[in-house]
Design an enzyme around this catalytic site. Structure first.
Site, PDB file in Angstrom:
ATOM      1  N   ASN A  62       0.870  -1.179   0.000  1.00 36.76           N
ATOM      2  CA  ASN A  62       0.000   0.000   0.000  1.00 36.76           C
ATOM      3  C   ASN A  62       0.903   1.224   0.000  1.00 36.76           C
ATOM      4  O   ASN A  62       1.407   1.639   1.037  1.00 36.76           O
ATOM      5  CB  ASN A  62      -0.902  -0.018   1.239  1.00 36.76           C
ATOM      6  CG  ASN A  62      -1.854   1.159   1.280  1.00 36.76           C
ATOM      7  OD1 ASN A  62      -1.767   2.074   0.450  1.00 36.76           O
ATOM      8  ND2 ASN A  62      -2.745   1.160   2.244  1.00 36.76           N
TER       9      ASN A  62
ATOM     10  N   ARG B 133      -2.506  -1.886  -3.540  1.00 39.68           N
ATOM     11  CA  ARG B 133      -3.735  -1.155  -3.266  1.00 39.68           C
ATOM     12  C   ARG B 133      -3.767   0.114  -4.124  1.00 39.68           C
ATOM     13  O   ARG B 133      -2.814   0.887  -4.146  1.00 39.68           O
ATOM     14  CB  ARG B 133      -3.801  -0.761  -1.792  1.00 39.68           C
ATOM     15  CG  ARG B 133      -5.044   0.026  -1.478  1.00 39.68           C
ATOM     16  CD  ARG B 133      -5.111   0.386  -0.021  1.00 39.68           C
ATOM     17  NE  ARG B 133      -6.387   1.020   0.272  1.00 39.68           N
ATOM     18  CZ  ARG B 133      -6.744   1.401   1.479  1.00 39.68           C
ATOM     19  NH1 ARG B 133      -5.941   1.195   2.502  1.00 39.68           N
ATOM     20  NH2 ARG B 133      -7.905   1.988   1.675  1.00 39.68           N
TER      21      ARG B 133
ATOM     22  N   HIS C 285     -12.930   2.322   0.456  1.00 46.92           N
ATOM     23  CA  HIS C 285     -12.790   1.297   1.512  1.00 46.92           C
ATOM     24  C   HIS C 285     -13.434  -0.019   1.074  1.00 46.92           C
ATOM     25  O   HIS C 285     -13.854  -0.826   1.915  1.00 46.92           O
ATOM     26  CB  HIS C 285     -13.478   1.723   2.831  1.00 46.92           C
ATOM     27  CG  HIS C 285     -12.809   2.837   3.569  1.00 46.92           C
ATOM     28  ND1 HIS C 285     -13.523   3.802   4.249  1.00 46.92           N
ATOM     29  CD2 HIS C 285     -11.506   3.145   3.740  1.00 46.92           C
ATOM     30  CE1 HIS C 285     -12.690   4.656   4.815  1.00 46.92           C
ATOM     31  NE2 HIS C 285     -11.444   4.282   4.509  1.00 46.92           N
TER      32      HIS C 285
ATOM     33  N   ARG D  82     -11.466  14.819   7.983  1.00 52.40           N
ATOM     34  CA  ARG D  82     -12.370  15.207   6.898  1.00 52.40           C
ATOM     35  C   ARG D  82     -13.744  15.561   7.452  1.00 52.40           C
ATOM     36  O   ARG D  82     -14.228  14.910   8.379  1.00 52.40           O
ATOM     37  CB  ARG D  82     -12.521  14.079   5.873  1.00 52.40           C
ATOM     38  CG  ARG D  82     -11.259  13.772   5.102  1.00 52.40           C
ATOM     39  CD  ARG D  82     -11.557  12.807   3.947  1.00 52.40           C
ATOM     40  NE  ARG D  82     -10.318  12.175   3.504  1.00 52.40           N
ATOM     41  CZ  ARG D  82     -10.123  10.865   3.461  1.00 52.40           C
ATOM     42  NH1 ARG D  82     -11.086  10.014   3.802  1.00 52.40           N
ATOM     43  NH2 ARG D  82      -8.973  10.376   3.063  1.00 52.40           N
TER      44      ARG D  82
ATOM     45  N   GLU E 279      -7.824  -6.001   5.545  1.00 50.39           N
ATOM     46  CA  GLU E 279      -7.720  -5.614   4.140  1.00 50.39           C
ATOM     47  C   GLU E 279      -6.564  -6.319   3.449  1.00 50.39           C
ATOM     48  O   GLU E 279      -6.647  -6.630   2.264  1.00 50.39           O
ATOM     49  CB  GLU E 279      -7.567  -4.088   4.052  1.00 50.39           C
ATOM     50  CG  GLU E 279      -8.835  -3.356   4.471  1.00 50.39           C
ATOM     51  CD  GLU E 279      -8.643  -1.871   4.699  1.00 50.39           C
ATOM     52  OE1 GLU E 279      -8.123  -1.506   5.776  1.00 50.39           O
ATOM     53  OE2 GLU E 279      -9.002  -1.075   3.827  1.00 50.39           O
TER      54      GLU E 279
END
Ligand code: ADP
Length: 359
Positions: free
Chosen positions: A7, A59, A144, A205, A345
């Site tokens: 990633n 990813r 996600h 965010r 993940e």
């Protein structure tokens, strides 16, 4: 048979080596504050246990409309990932850089791209369409996806029922946060949109705001597009309301009687509750609600407050089970099972990559 999972973010490089059959992690690490991705990857390659690696899984944040499933990487795929940078300016360029460096460093094995958006390509038009002119060519995508896919499947397993028979609301609450409505294994709605800014309140965010806020800021504060982008993505959310983006610190401040932190927690949990209500309606009822990621897996206060007052909808939490962080935290025979499911993940990416190279 193991998969090297990479990633490559704008300032960090996360990696792990996963044995696909057992699901165990043979090695993992994170390199923070990466300036030179090639040097960082060279360091990782010198320590990672790569002997039995059959594939590299990368990813990639944005797959746009082009990628609805994992793909074997070639030059055209890398170019397409770069083309999608306009939709993910922070992430896709770094993802593509990481892929190109890894292709050179590990030329002997297949490389597979796994897209954060892919699981949500099953969204129906009514869920992904913004009511704006078609000529703008914008839509909702959702992110996600790897986590929502893994956790919704695990939820069905915990319930002991086939994936095709269950409706699950997944609440992925990490530093970034998103909710999804999954019907019979297919994502039918999700809270992030064209970009990962929409939806829930996150660490830094804002999540949902009136889009006219952007116009207001331009007119009254004379802020540039880049400044507004930076504020809404990096200096809003819990950080703006409570002074810290880490939920553990927010909870410490709440305990100490900090009223700003209390409001931040309240806004955060109320936003989650509204999405749960929306997704119950979208699904026509849910069999399970699954909490996952850093906050969802570890914070009983957020779980309890997010679902408070929903008993009439069949949603209840058992305080002792919640406190203990058990897998099932609803009372027995509760109509809607409330679950805590650690996301994985890396395993999901490794599994998907292994499936691609087996085709
Ligand atoms: P990311 O979204 O970066 O992948 P995680 O899913 O690991 O990260 O979530 C990270 C966040 O989880 C941290 O910012 C922190 O706010 C939160 N977190 C981790 N542990 C706890 C905990 N014990 N209680 C509350 N929040 C936690």
């Amino acid at each position: 048979m193991s998969v090297f999972v990479v990633n490559c973010g704008s300032s960090s490089l996360k990696w792990s080596v996963i044995d696909v059959a057992s699901g165990s992690t043979l090695g993992s690490g994170t390199v923070q504050k990466v300036v030179d991705h090639a040097a960082a990857l060279a360091d990782v390659l010198s320590v990672a246990p790569l002997d039995d690696v059959v594939a590299v899984a990368h990813r990639v944040v944005h797959g746009g409309e082009r990628f609805s499933a994992p793909v074997l990487i070639n030059d055209a795929v890398v170019a397409a990932i770069r083309d999608l940078s306009v939709l993910a300016p922070l992430h896709n360029p770094a993802n593509a850089d990481g892929i190109e460096i890894a292709l050179k460093a590990l030329p002997g094995v297949p490389h597979v791209a796994i897209f954060d958006t892919a699981f949500h390509t099953t969204l129906p038009p009514r869920a992904y369409t913004y009511a704006v002119p078609r000529a703008w060519n914008v839509r909702r995508y959702g992110f996600h996806g790897t986590s929502h896919a893994y956790v919704s499947r695990e939820a069905a397993r915990v319930l002991g029922r086939p994936v095709a028979d269950v409706n699950v609301i997944v609440l992925h609450l990490g530093n970034g946060a998103s909710a999804s409505a999954v019907a019979g294994g297919r994502s039918i709605d999700t809270s992030m949109g064209l970009t990962p800014l929409e939806g829930l309140v996150m660490g830094t965010r804002s999540g949902d705001v009136d889009p006219a806020l952007v116009l207001h800021l331009r007119r009254t504060h004379n802020l540039s597009t880049d400044e507004i982008d930076a504020v809404l993505n990096s200096r809003s959310g819990l950080l703006a309301l409570a002074g810290d983006n880490d939920m553990r610190e927010v909870q410490r401040r709440v305990q100490a009687g900090d009223r700003a932190a209390e409001l931040a927690l309240d806004v955060y949990c109320y936003r989650i509750r509204k999405y749960v209500g929306a997704y119950l309606a979208a699904l026509g009822g849910a069999d399970a609600i699954a909490f996952t990621a850093g906050v969802g897996e570890n914070d009983p206060v957020v779980r309890a407050r997010s679902l408070a007052g929903l008993q009439r909808l069949g949603i209840e939490i058992d305080a002792a089970r919640n406190e203990a962080g058990e897998t099932v935290i609803s009372p027995d025979r509760s109509p809607v099972a409330v679950l805590v499911i650690p996301t994985n993940e890396e395993l999901e990416m490794a599994t998907q990559a292994a499936a691609v190279i087996a085709r």
